[in-house]
Motif scaffolding. Structure first.
Motif, PDB file in Angstrom:
ATOM      1  N   ASP A 121     -58.710  64.828 -33.276  1.00 31.47           N
ATOM      2  CA  ASP A 121     -60.067  64.356 -34.288  1.00 31.47           C
ATOM      3  C   ASP A 121     -61.243  64.732 -33.026  1.00 31.47           C
ATOM      4  O   ASP A 121     -62.318  64.596 -33.641  1.00 31.47           O
ATOM      5  N   LEU A 122     -61.163  65.226 -32.107  1.00 30.58           N
ATOM      6  CA  LEU A 122     -62.397  65.598 -31.132  1.00 30.58           C
ATOM      7  C   LEU A 122     -62.530  66.853 -31.451  1.00 30.58           C
ATOM      8  O   LEU A 122     -61.337  67.669 -30.767  1.00 30.58           O
ATOM      9  N   LEU A 138     -68.801  66.539 -35.094  1.00 28.16           N
ATOM     10  CA  LEU A 138     -69.004  67.482 -33.952  1.00 28.16           C
ATOM     11  C   LEU A 138     -68.854  66.365 -32.817  1.00 28.16           C
ATOM     12  O   LEU A 138     -69.622  65.453 -32.808  1.00 28.16           O
ATOM     13  N   ALA A 139     -68.044  66.611 -31.738  1.00 29.58           N
ATOM     14  CA  ALA A 139     -67.898  65.614 -30.539  1.00 29.58           C
ATOM     15  C   ALA A 139     -68.637  65.947 -29.410  1.00 29.58           C
ATOM     16  O   ALA A 139     -68.656  67.259 -29.292  1.00 29.58           O
ATOM     17  N   PHE A 140     -69.341  65.126 -28.580  1.00 30.09           N
ATOM     18  CA  PHE A 140     -69.905  65.171 -27.353  1.00 30.09           C
ATOM     19  C   PHE A 140     -69.381  64.293 -26.216  1.00 30.09           C
ATOM     20  O   PHE A 140     -69.033  63.002 -26.693  1.00 30.09           O
ATOM     21  N   PRO A 141     -69.368  64.744 -25.100  1.00 33.90           N
ATOM     22  CA  PRO A 141     -68.745  63.840 -24.056  1.00 33.90           C
ATOM     23  C   PRO A 141     -69.690  63.006 -23.635  1.00 33.90           C
ATOM     24  O   PRO A 141     -70.965  63.481 -23.565  1.00 33.90           O
ATOM     25  N   VAL A 142     -69.670  61.685 -23.498  1.00 36.04           N
ATOM     26  CA  VAL A 142     -70.648  60.787 -22.817  1.00 36.04           C
ATOM     27  C   VAL A 142     -70.328  60.785 -21.395  1.00 36.04           C
ATOM     28  O   VAL A 142     -69.140  60.181 -20.921  1.00 36.04           O
ATOM     29  N   ASN A 153     -66.250  59.370 -25.581  1.00 38.96           N
ATOM     30  CA  ASN A 153     -66.779  60.659 -26.306  1.00 38.96           C
ATOM     31  C   ASN A 153     -67.468  60.004 -27.726  1.00 38.96           C
ATOM     32  O   ASN A 153     -66.986  58.801 -28.269  1.00 38.96           O
ATOM     33  N   ALA A 154     -68.329  60.784 -28.079  1.00 39.41           N
ATOM     34  CA  ALA A 154     -69.391  60.224 -29.050  1.00 39.41           C
ATOM     35  C   ALA A 154     -68.800  61.379 -30.116  1.00 39.41           C
ATOM     36  O   ALA A 154     -69.230  62.610 -30.028  1.00 39.41           O
ATOM     37  N   LEU A 155     -68.360  60.976 -31.421  1.00 39.12           N
ATOM     38  CA  LEU A 155     -68.168  61.673 -32.707  1.00 39.12           C
ATOM     39  C   LEU A 155     -69.116  61.390 -33.735  1.00 39.12           C
ATOM     40  O   LEU A 155     -69.275  60.441 -34.263  1.00 39.12           O
TER      41      LEU A 155
END
Length: 486
Positions: A121-122, A138-142, A153-155
């Motif tokens: 999913d990421l 689109l995933a971004f690391p927090v 992770n923010a999706l």
């Protein structure tokens, strides 16, 4: 060459328009057929990062609060996250490092029940995160701001418009613009051609049609006038020249018809007088008016004179008719000039002297070989003598001279009469022309037909020679006949 140059310039302009239109069309078709499908630019991820930067800032600042969220306690910043996500029209899921979903904008309560497959999913690559034709995941690391360690992770689920970088259109604008300009210019040229043809070609031709119809109706006075010096102007000039020539020919025909009518009238009158005299003398002889043979012979002499006069008139008329038909007979034969002219001039002397004139014959006639028709030469000299008798009074002199000049025989018939009027000189060899005469000669002039000198000219030319004259008022006239020798 006005029209030729104008059409040349017009054709070149129209050809350039067509060539420009064709080339632009080829360029446009080639460009469109070889234009590659646009791909998502590599910096679209950066656009997405800018789009979610405020949400990411909140998550990084309050991720610890999300880890401690329970059903009974709800941090206040979650409402702000929810409001921002709705404002920017995107969806947000925040999951811990173990994949547990701690916050979801689509279902904010309760949290911690869903779980992400971190491998499936990421996605940190925008091109592989597409979930449809108009949205991306689109995933971004927090990252924890204090320790710098990833906290979760923010999706995000974003629309395509949010991540696509605005690009300048690659459609070739110049080619369609040139095509449009070429078509408009070509239409303008066609309009100019139509206007030019109507104003400067069809209208003048219509004018010529009217002039031609006027000529057919017999109206030759209307001139063909055109104000420009071009090809149409030249046609008008030639047409007007033709009109003038037709008008002149018409006048000549009318004059000829009138002269022919006068000729018939004159000949009829001239024939009637001697015929009447001949008939009267014959009737007198038959009635026994003449008592003896000498009286009869005197009557016969008068009858012969009148008959000769009628024969001369008929001969002139016949020669005139044969000349018009191109059938006048001139039989050239080789003969010696002295004998020929002695035989011709011998009977003329008594006739001239009987008219009260002085006749001087040639002192000596050159004896050379010539090719002539004696009958026609006698007719020519008789006409010249008759013409001299008309212009002379009693006591005047008529002289005939014959000399050789180089390879030509020159025969001169001169008189000491009144001469020819200057206004008549250009026309004396024309058929039917009789000219004007002094009052004392008027009666003699009316006796002629106006054919004598015209016949003389024709006979001279048929012998490959020429005839000319010189005349001075009150000093007489000289006619010159030139015949080739040998």
């Amino acid at each position: 060459m006005y029209w030729s140059n104008w059409f040349k310039r017009w054709f070149i302009s129209a050809s350039l328009c067509i060539i420009c239109f064709t080339v632009s069309g080829i360029v446009l078709i080639y460009t469109l057929s070889h234009q590659k499908q646009e791909v998502q630019p590599s910096y679209a991820v950066n656009l997405a990062r800018v789009e979610v930067s405020e949400l990411m800032f909140l998550l990084e600042e309050h991720h610890e609060d999300l880890n401690q969220t329970t059903a009974d306690s709800r941090p206040a910043f979650l409402d702000k996250l929810l409001a921002l996500s709705r404002q920017q029209q995107l969806s947000l899921q925040y999951a811990g490092l173990d994949g547990t979903v701690l916050f979801d904008t689509s279902d904010p309560l309760p949290a911690g029940k869903a779980r992400l497959n971190l491998k499936a999913d990421l996605h940190y690559d925008l091109y592989r995160a597409g979930t449809g034709q108009d949205s991306f995941r689109l995933a971004f690391p927090v990252i924890d701001p204090d320790s710098g360690i990833q906290a979760g992770n923010a999706l995000f689920t974003l629309s395509e418009a949010a991540v696509r970088y605005p690009q300048a259109s690659s459609f070739p604008v110049i080619a369609p613009a040139l095509m449009t300009a070429s078509v408009l210019l070509l239409l303008f040229l066609l309009f100019q051609l139509r206007r030019k043809v109507n104003l400067d070609l069809l209208n003048p031709i219509t004018g010529l049609k009217g002039l031609a119809e006027a000529i057919l109706r017999g109206n030759y006075e209307q001139k063909a006038e055109y104000g420009q010096q071009d090809e149409i102007g030249e046609v008008y000039a030639v047409f007007d020249q033709m009109r003038s020539e037709i008008m002149e020919l018409s006048r000549q025909r009318e004059a000829r018809d009138k002269a022919q009518k006068e000729l018939i009238t004159n000949i009829s009158h001239d024939l009637k007088t001697p015929l009447t005299a001949v008939k009267a003398y014959i009737d007198a002889i038959q009635d026994g008016v003449c008592p003896d043979l000498p009286a009869v012979m005197e009557y016969m002499t008068i009858i012969q004179s009148q008959t000769n006069k009628m024969a001369g008139l008929v001969e002139d008329l016949l020669v005139h008719a044969l000349r018009d038909l191109g059938q006048i007979s001139v039989n050239l034969t080789e003969c010696y000039s002295r004998e020929t002219f002695v035989n011709i001039l011998k009977p003329m002397g008594p006739y001239i002297r009987a008219a009260g004139k002085v006749f001087i014959e040639p002192a000596e006639i050159p004896n050379v070989l010539i090719r002539v028709d004696p009958v026609r030469i006698e007719q020519l000299l008789s006409n010249l003598i008759a013409n001299a008798l008309k212009h002379t009074a009693a006591g005047d002199t008529i002289r005939v001279d014959i000399i050789r000049e180089h390879d030509q025989l020159k025969l001169t018939v001169s008189d000491t009469g009144e001469g020819i009027l200057e206004q008549d000189m250009p026309f004396i060899f024309e058929r039917y022309f009789q000219g004007q005469a002094p009052s004392q000669y008027a009666k003699r002039f009316k006796e002629g037909t106006g054919l004598g000198l015209s016949i003389c000219k024709h006979i001279a030319e048929a012998h490959h020679g020429s005839i000319s004259f010189k005349s001075i008022k009150h000093h007489g006239t000289e006619f010159y006949l030139i015949l080739p020798v040998g």
